[in-house]
Design an enzyme around this catalytic site. Sequence first.
Site, PDB file in Angstrom:
ATOM      1  N   LYS A 187      45.307  52.065  41.733  1.00  0.00           N
ATOM      2  CA  LYS A 187      44.721  53.214  41.017  1.00  0.00           C
ATOM      3  C   LYS A 187      44.314  54.376  41.934  1.00  0.00           C
ATOM      4  CE  LYS A 187      43.284  50.431  37.102  1.00  0.00           C
ATOM      5  NZ  LYS A 187      42.207  49.990  36.228  1.00  0.00           N
ATOM      6  N   GLY A 195      34.498  48.715  42.571  1.00  0.00           N
ATOM      7  CA  GLY A 195      35.920  48.959  42.840  1.00  0.00           C
ATOM      8  C   GLY A 195      36.493  50.033  41.918  1.00  0.00           C
ATOM      9  N   GLY A 196      37.815  50.016  41.777  1.00  0.00           N
ATOM     10  CA  GLY A 196      38.517  51.050  41.010  1.00  0.00           C
ATOM     11  C   GLY A 196      38.095  51.124  39.556  1.00  0.00           C
ATOM     12  N   THR A 241      47.880  49.618  37.593  1.00  0.00           N
ATOM     13  CA  THR A 241      46.806  48.641  37.665  1.00  0.00           C
ATOM     14  C   THR A 241      46.588  48.228  39.110  1.00  0.00           C
ATOM     15  OG1 THR A 241      45.936  46.633  36.644  1.00  0.00           O
ATOM     16  CG2 THR A 241      48.288  46.643  37.088  1.00  0.00           C
ATOM     17  N   ASP A 298      40.420  54.203  31.421  1.00  0.00           N
ATOM     18  CA  ASP A 298      39.579  53.000  31.451  1.00  0.00           C
ATOM     19  C   ASP A 298      38.193  53.268  30.851  1.00  0.00           C
ATOM     20  OD1 ASP A 298      41.362  51.214  32.603  1.00  0.00           O
ATOM     21  OD2 ASP A 298      40.721  51.654  34.653  1.00  0.00           O
ATOM     22  N   GLY A 319      36.893  41.329  28.242  1.00  0.00           N
ATOM     23  CA  GLY A 319      37.401  42.699  28.177  1.00  0.00           C
ATOM     24  C   GLY A 319      38.673  42.928  27.373  1.00  0.00           C
ATOM     25  N   TYR A 324      39.548  39.240  31.352  1.00  0.00           N
ATOM     26  CA  TYR A 324      39.826  38.580  30.073  1.00  0.00           C
ATOM     27  C   TYR A 324      40.750  37.403  30.344  1.00  0.00           C
ATOM     28  CZ  TYR A 324      43.354  42.007  31.122  1.00  0.00           C
ATOM     29  OH  TYR A 324      44.258  42.768  31.810  1.00  0.00           O
TER      30      TYR A 324
HETATM   31  P1  NDP Z   1      38.964  46.195  42.687  1.00  0.00           P
HETATM   32  O1  NDP Z   1      39.744  45.240  43.522  1.00  0.00           O
HETATM   33  O2  NDP Z   1      39.123  47.662  42.884  1.00  0.00           O
HETATM   34  O3  NDP Z   1      37.378  45.898  42.894  1.00  0.00           O
HETATM   35  C1  NDP Z   1      36.899  44.606  42.789  1.00  0.00           C
HETATM   36  C2  NDP Z   1      35.393  44.585  43.045  1.00  0.00           C
HETATM   37  O4  NDP Z   1      34.982  43.236  42.837  1.00  0.00           O
HETATM   38  C3  NDP Z   1      34.956  45.002  44.437  1.00  0.00           C
HETATM   39  O5  NDP Z   1      33.815  45.829  44.337  1.00  0.00           O
HETATM   40  C4  NDP Z   1      34.572  43.651  45.086  1.00  0.00           C
HETATM   41  O6  NDP Z   1      33.495  43.724  45.980  1.00  0.00           O
HETATM   42  C5  NDP Z   1      34.087  42.890  43.867  1.00  0.00           C
HETATM   43  N1  NDP Z   1      34.092  41.433  44.028  1.00  0.00           N
HETATM   44  C6  NDP Z   1      35.164  40.608  44.105  1.00  0.00           C
HETATM   45  N2  NDP Z   1      34.766  39.315  44.164  1.00  0.00           N
HETATM   46  C7  NDP Z   1      33.407  39.334  44.114  1.00  0.00           C
HETATM   47  C8  NDP Z   1      32.409  38.328  44.128  1.00  0.00           C
HETATM   48  N3  NDP Z   1      32.725  37.031  44.215  1.00  0.00           N
HETATM   49  N4  NDP Z   1      31.110  38.711  44.048  1.00  0.00           N
HETATM   50  C9  NDP Z   1      30.775  40.017  43.971  1.00  0.00           C
HETATM   51  N5  NDP Z   1      31.685  41.023  43.945  1.00  0.00           N
HETATM   52  C10 NDP Z   1      32.983  40.683  44.028  1.00  0.00           C
HETATM   53  O7  NDP Z   1      39.256  45.766  41.183  1.00  0.00           O
HETATM   54  P2  NDP Z   1      39.114  46.683  39.866  1.00  0.00           P
HETATM   55  O8  NDP Z   1      37.835  47.426  39.977  1.00  0.00           O
HETATM   56  O9  NDP Z   1      40.349  47.440  39.616  1.00  0.00           O
HETATM   57  O10 NDP Z   1      39.017  45.556  38.721  1.00  0.00           O
HETATM   58  C11 NDP Z   1      37.842  44.770  38.569  1.00  0.00           C
HETATM   59  C12 NDP Z   1      38.005  43.837  37.385  1.00  0.00           C
HETATM   60  O11 NDP Z   1      38.069  44.569  36.165  1.00  0.00           O
HETATM   61  C13 NDP Z   1      39.254  42.956  37.427  1.00  0.00           C
HETATM   62  O12 NDP Z   1      38.930  41.679  36.942  1.00  0.00           O
HETATM   63  C14 NDP Z   1      40.200  43.667  36.459  1.00  0.00           C
HETATM   64  O13 NDP Z   1      41.139  42.773  35.895  1.00  0.00           O
HETATM   65  C15 NDP Z   1      39.201  44.155  35.412  1.00  0.00           C
HETATM   66  N6  NDP Z   1      39.686  45.315  34.662  1.00  0.00           N
HETATM   67  C16 NDP Z   1      39.808  45.183  33.301  1.00  0.00           C
HETATM   68  C17 NDP Z   1      40.212  46.235  32.534  1.00  0.00           C
HETATM   69  C18 NDP Z   1      40.319  46.069  31.064  1.00  0.00           C
HETATM   70  O14 NDP Z   1      40.954  46.911  30.435  1.00  0.00           O
HETATM   71  N7  NDP Z   1      39.704  45.051  30.475  1.00  0.00           N
HETATM   72  C19 NDP Z   1      40.579  47.549  33.128  1.00  0.00           C
HETATM   73  C20 NDP Z   1      40.375  47.592  34.568  1.00  0.00           C
HETATM   74  C21 NDP Z   1      39.970  46.493  35.294  1.00  0.00           C
HETATM   75  P3  NDP Z   1      33.596  44.260  47.492  1.00  0.00           P
HETATM   76  O15 NDP Z   1      33.499  45.743  47.350  1.00  0.00           O
HETATM   77  O16 NDP Z   1      32.394  43.653  48.121  1.00  0.00           O
HETATM   78  O17 NDP Z   1      34.895  43.760  48.034  1.00  0.00           O
END
Ligand code: NDP
Length: 277
Positions: free
Chosen positions: A69, A132-133, A65, A105, A242, A220
């Site tokens: 990733k 993001g990831g 996680t 995912d 989620g 979530y």
């Molecule tokens: P990452 O850290 O890889 O990416 C996070 C993203 O969020 C980036 O694109 C970042 O933007 C953006 N971001 C953060 N804060 C803000 C904000 N205030 N406004 C706009 N954009 C913002 O995280 P992940 O992609 O791995 O995870 C994202 C979410 O998904 C998390 O909450 C995680 O817990 C959830 N998740 C849930 C899963 C499930 O099974 N339910 C599975 C995987 C993830 P920037 O590029 O500009 O920095």
Amino acid sequence: MSQPLDQYGVIGHPVTHSWSPFIHAMFARQTGQELAYRLYDAAPEQFEQRVHDFAAQGGRGLNVTLPHKPAAASLASQLTPRAERAGAVNTLTFNEGRIFGDNTDGVGLVRDLCTNLGLRLAARRILIVGAGGATRGVIEPLLMLRPAELAIAGRSADRPVALAAAFTELGQVHGCALEDLSPDAFDLVINATSASLHGEVPAIPVAAIGASSTCYDMAYAKTDTPFVRWARERGCALAVQGWGMLVEQAAESFQVWRGMRPKTAPVIALLSQAPAG
Ligand code: NDP
């Protein structure tokens, strides 16, 4: 003498909040599998060594996680096609000195949207906020549903544009900054940012959601997430967290490791109803 249990776990940073040990314990009980599943907290600079140590001690599989990733994709000796296209791995399997990387995912999200929530997304307009990831892992399976449009939007345009460009041969996908979104309501808005973890809502233009939109927060929590509250206050048709994706991606990992698919509905019901802890 009894056999040692097969060892599994989830590695992340931070990881103490993870529900994966509970979910996999439920799956193991339900399917009669004997296994151990633990939490492993590893900072980015420790990640690779911790994975190799776990494998060297006979570990069978790890969920990966945030924020590891992409690093897990680099470390694997072999990737499934879906993990390779995503450039992100959430499921590692260790077998005879080799490390296999997969990404569950996307299938987890699509199962929750289409099977559990009954959404029909062909020819619909979908917006994913965040690049993001997690977004990397879900673009391809969402495009396989043949939406009319898949927009990826972020705080700035660079990451969404770059991410969309990697998938354009698979369907109608484009990236932009949130402020540059067209002012038409989307059928489905997915919050794939980590904003909820900080109690924030991304700056989504109000015109992006309407009375018939579904809003889905990948995050979530035991109470409504800020995004779910935001969507409800704006009168969208359905706003969900989620939990379903979390359980469905775990079930897919369980199948990769143990060759059997557990029932997800009872676990989703338990998690989304359990009192705040
Ligand atoms: P990452 O850290 O890889 O990416 C996070 C993203 O969020 C980036 O694109 C970042 O933007 C953006 N971001 C953060 N804060 C803000 C904000 N205030 N406004 C706009 N954009 C913002 O995280 P992940 O992609 O791995 O995870 C994202 C979410 O998904 C998390 O909450 C995680 O817990 C959830 N998740 C849930 C899963 C499930 O099974 N339910 C599975 C995987 C993830 P920037 O590029 O500009 O920095």
